[in-house]
Design an enzyme around this catalytic site. Structure first.
Site, mmCIF file in Angstrom:
data_model
loop_
_atom_site.group_PDB
_atom_site.id
_atom_site.type_symbol
_atom_site.label_atom_id
_atom_site.label_comp_id
_atom_site.label_asym_id
_atom_site.label_seq_id
_atom_site.Cartn_x
_atom_site.Cartn_y
_atom_site.Cartn_z
ATOM 1 N N LYS A 106 17.691 -1.691 -24.385
ATOM 2 C CA LYS A 106 17.239 -1.698 -22.800
ATOM 3 C C LYS A 106 17.980 -0.667 -21.911
ATOM 4 O O LYS A 106 19.256 -0.099 -22.554
ATOM 5 C CB LYS A 106 17.776 -3.192 -21.973
ATOM 6 C CG LYS A 106 16.798 -3.481 -20.920
ATOM 7 C CD LYS A 106 15.547 -3.861 -21.381
ATOM 8 C CE LYS A 106 14.531 -4.328 -20.382
ATOM 9 N NZ LYS A 106 13.436 -4.989 -20.699
HETATM 10 P P1 NAD Z 1 6.765 -4.753 -11.978
HETATM 11 O O1 NAD Z 1 7.785 -3.578 -11.307
HETATM 12 O O2 NAD Z 1 5.552 -4.164 -12.484
HETATM 13 O O3 NAD Z 1 6.691 -6.168 -11.139
HETATM 14 C C1 NAD Z 1 7.622 -6.814 -10.769
HETATM 15 C C2 NAD Z 1 7.290 -7.647 -9.576
HETATM 16 O O4 NAD Z 1 8.121 -8.696 -9.251
HETATM 17 C C3 NAD Z 1 6.670 -7.082 -8.260
HETATM 18 O O5 NAD Z 1 5.729 -7.380 -7.886
HETATM 19 C C4 NAD Z 1 8.001 -7.108 -7.378
HETATM 20 O O6 NAD Z 1 7.402 -7.104 -6.198
HETATM 21 C C5 NAD Z 1 8.357 -8.656 -7.831
HETATM 22 N N1 NAD Z 1 9.643 -9.194 -7.320
HETATM 23 C C6 NAD Z 1 10.614 -8.313 -7.525
HETATM 24 N N2 NAD Z 1 11.710 -9.204 -6.982
HETATM 25 C C7 NAD Z 1 11.281 -10.396 -6.727
HETATM 26 C C8 NAD Z 1 11.710 -11.507 -6.047
HETATM 27 N N3 NAD Z 1 13.153 -11.715 -5.899
HETATM 28 N N4 NAD Z 1 10.962 -12.675 -5.975
HETATM 29 C C9 NAD Z 1 9.535 -12.413 -6.344
HETATM 30 N N5 NAD Z 1 9.104 -11.279 -6.431
HETATM 31 C C10 NAD Z 1 9.853 -10.134 -7.057
HETATM 32 O O7 NAD Z 1 7.767 -5.444 -13.258
HETATM 33 P P2 NAD Z 1 7.273 -5.969 -14.870
HETATM 34 O O8 NAD Z 1 7.239 -4.744 -15.750
HETATM 35 O O9 NAD Z 1 6.130 -6.748 -14.239
HETATM 36 O O10 NAD Z 1 8.470 -6.935 -14.824
HETATM 37 C C11 NAD Z 1 8.428 -8.166 -14.623
HETATM 38 C C12 NAD Z 1 9.406 -9.082 -15.542
HETATM 39 O O11 NAD Z 1 8.867 -9.097 -16.808
HETATM 40 C C13 NAD Z 1 10.844 -8.438 -15.762
HETATM 41 O O12 NAD Z 1 11.833 -9.689 -15.862
HETATM 42 C C14 NAD Z 1 10.841 -7.615 -16.806
HETATM 43 O O13 NAD Z 1 12.011 -7.698 -17.623
HETATM 44 C C15 NAD Z 1 9.814 -8.540 -17.610
HETATM 45 N N6 NAD Z 1 8.952 -7.945 -18.645
HETATM 46 C C16 NAD Z 1 8.301 -6.703 -18.503
HETATM 47 C C17 NAD Z 1 7.372 -6.207 -19.545
HETATM 48 C C18 NAD Z 1 6.546 -5.159 -19.326
HETATM 49 O O14 NAD Z 1 5.702 -4.825 -20.426
HETATM 50 N N7 NAD Z 1 6.399 -4.461 -18.190
HETATM 51 C C19 NAD Z 1 7.660 -7.043 -20.797
HETATM 52 C C20 NAD Z 1 8.371 -7.922 -21.030
HETATM 53 C C21 NAD Z 1 9.076 -8.501 -19.906
#
Ligand code: NAD
Length: 416
Positions: A106
């Site tokens: 990461k």
């Molecule tokens: P992203 O930046 O696309 O979206 C994050 C979203 O969460 C945004 O809408 C933001 O406004 C919202 N957010 C942030 N803080 C918040 C809070 N305190 N309360 C409510 N909403 C909040 O990110 P993402 O890629 O969708 O990642 C989201 C989660 O999924 C993370 O934990 C990440 O590690 C995990 N994840 C992502 C992927 C991927 O392929 N992108 C894969 C596996 C896991």
């Protein structure tokens, strides 16, 4: 970010629990408790106003016994070494649960990307990449998007690396747009994988998708796509939120229109076809499926006894603390743990890496059907362990993953 628990403490306590459960060799256990490598870099960049600011960037390889290091890059003010180590460790287990040949990594930069211009973000990304130029590589360490990073940022990483080595190397990073060697289906993959896992669970529980009401916390890459796909599959998405707040409509939200609204206004909050609600209210809403898809530490001992959803599918990494996990279990809730529920992203990243190395690209249907095959098999493997050993789905995921990684470590042996 959510609560105050250190994600590394959570990741370690999960590891310790499984080590006890499977009687893990203490030498292997100790090795798993520590990351293989941690890199901390200073990233000086010129801001648009002419001043220079120095950011701190991280990259952690937790364990590369099963293949090159793989994991996303996060741009968020709260990024710190412990968080990156925890996220890297979860990547190790996640890649093992779905049985793809990667180790866990990461990365992140402590910054506030919302307050930065496109040009500043580009300079930050290029300098971060160049500081880690000998670390990244298609056979060594392959980054991907995470919170507040996106396909454009991945393109800049690919370009910086390619310029540095003198030829185009798409497979140094995944989550790129298809125009520069990305795969079809990657944008939706994490959400799609989450919904595949939900279908498998619903089938085991004898429930129909079209009777489900869904609340999604975090309307980003994971949350939006999970919401949109599950809605297309027949469920009703009744609430979503982002960092500025949420929106609720018991009759169902049009996820595509909502996405457009967020693109234009910056948030789902204030969407006219629904009522405002807070993030706290969203988590405790009357619904059948809750998908936390934002950040760590959202479901804690403080709110776990008020969660009404029957199924919690962890789109985010580490959204539930171990205390909350215990409370939810006692209350008979069904958990789809992060290391399986959001493994669709890294699985499709694996497809992107393979396609990039071969310079031979697949159709979207091929990507999605291969993703389904891997997700379905992983779910069956985990379900079987959970039933056989009478353990939670989370413990079953960990048993599967930790056994796979230890087998690889033992076969490779200790060098020298
Ligand atoms: P992203 O930046 O696309 O979206 C994050 C979203 O969460 C945004 O809408 C933001 O406004 C919202 N957010 C942030 N803080 C918040 C809070 N305190 N309360 C409510 N909403 C909040 O990110 P993402 O890629 O969708 O990642 C989201 C989660 O999924 C993370 O934990 C990440 O590690 C995990 N994840 C992502 C992927 C991927 O392929 N992108 C894969 C596996 C896991």
């Amino acid at each position: 970010m959510g609560g105050s628990e250190n994600p590394l403490d959570i990741a370690l306590s999960q590891l310790d629990m499984v080590a006890k459960q499977i009687n893990l060799d203490p030498a292997i256990h100790n090795r798993f408790r520590k990351p293989f490598k941690c890199f901390i870099v200073s990233i000086p960049i010129r801001l648009d106003d002419g001043s220079v600011e120095v950011f701190t960037g991280y990259r952690v390889h937790h364990n590369t016994s099963r293949g090159p290091a793989k994991g996303g890059i996060r741009y968020h003010p709260d990024v710190n070494l412990d968080e990156v180590i925890a996220l890297a460790m979860w990547m190790t287990w996640k890649c093992a649960v779905v049985d793809i040949p990667f180790g866990g990594a990461k990365g992140g930069v402590a910054c506030n990307p919302k307050a930065m211009s496109r040009a500043e973000l580009q300079r930050l990304t290029r300098r971060y990449t160049s500081e880690l130029i000998n670390v990244f590589g298609p056979q060594t360490d392959i980054p991907a998007p995470d919170v507040y990073t996106n396909p454009q940022i991945m393109s800049w990483i690919m370009d910086t690396y390619s310029v540095s080595i003198g030829y185009v190397e798409p497979s140094v990073v995944t989550g790129k747009p298809p125009a520069v060697g990305g795969t079809l289906g990657r944008q939706e993959a994490t959400g799609r994988g989450c919904v595949f896992a939900l279908h498998s669970l619903l089938k085991k529980l004898g429930k129909n998708i079209d009777e489900q009401t869904v609340a999604v916390q975090g309307f980003g890459k994971v949350g939006y796509n999970a919401a949109d796909i599950i809605r297309n599959d027949g469920a009703e998405v009744i609430a979503v939120s982002d960092s500025k707040g949420g929106v609720y409509n018991p009759k169902g939200l049009d996820t595509k229109k909502l996405w457009q609204f967020k693109e234009e206004s910056g948030s789902v909050h204030g969407y006219p076809d629904g009522d405002d609600l807070s993030n706290e209210e969203l988590l405790e809403l009357e619904c059948s499926i809750l998908i936390p898809a934002a950040m760590e530490n959202q479901i804690t001992e403080k709110n776990a006894d008020r969660i009404k959803a029957e199924i919690i599918a962890e789109g985010a990494n580490g959204p539930t603390t171990p205390d909350a996990d215990r409370i939810l279990l006692e209350r008979g809730k069904h958990m789809l743990p992060d290391i399986i529920a959001n493994a669709g992203g890294v699985t499709t990243s694996y497809f992107e890496w393979v396609q990039g190395l071969e310079r031979y690209f697949w159709s979207e249907d091929e990507v999605n059907s291969k993703l389904k095959r891997i997700m379905d098999l992983a779910f069956e493997n985990v379900w079987e362990i959970a039933t056989r050993d009478k353990v939670t789905m989370r413990m079953a995921c960990y048993i599967l993953a930790v056994n796979r990684v230890s087998e690889a470590m033992l076969l490779r042996g200790l060098y020298p």
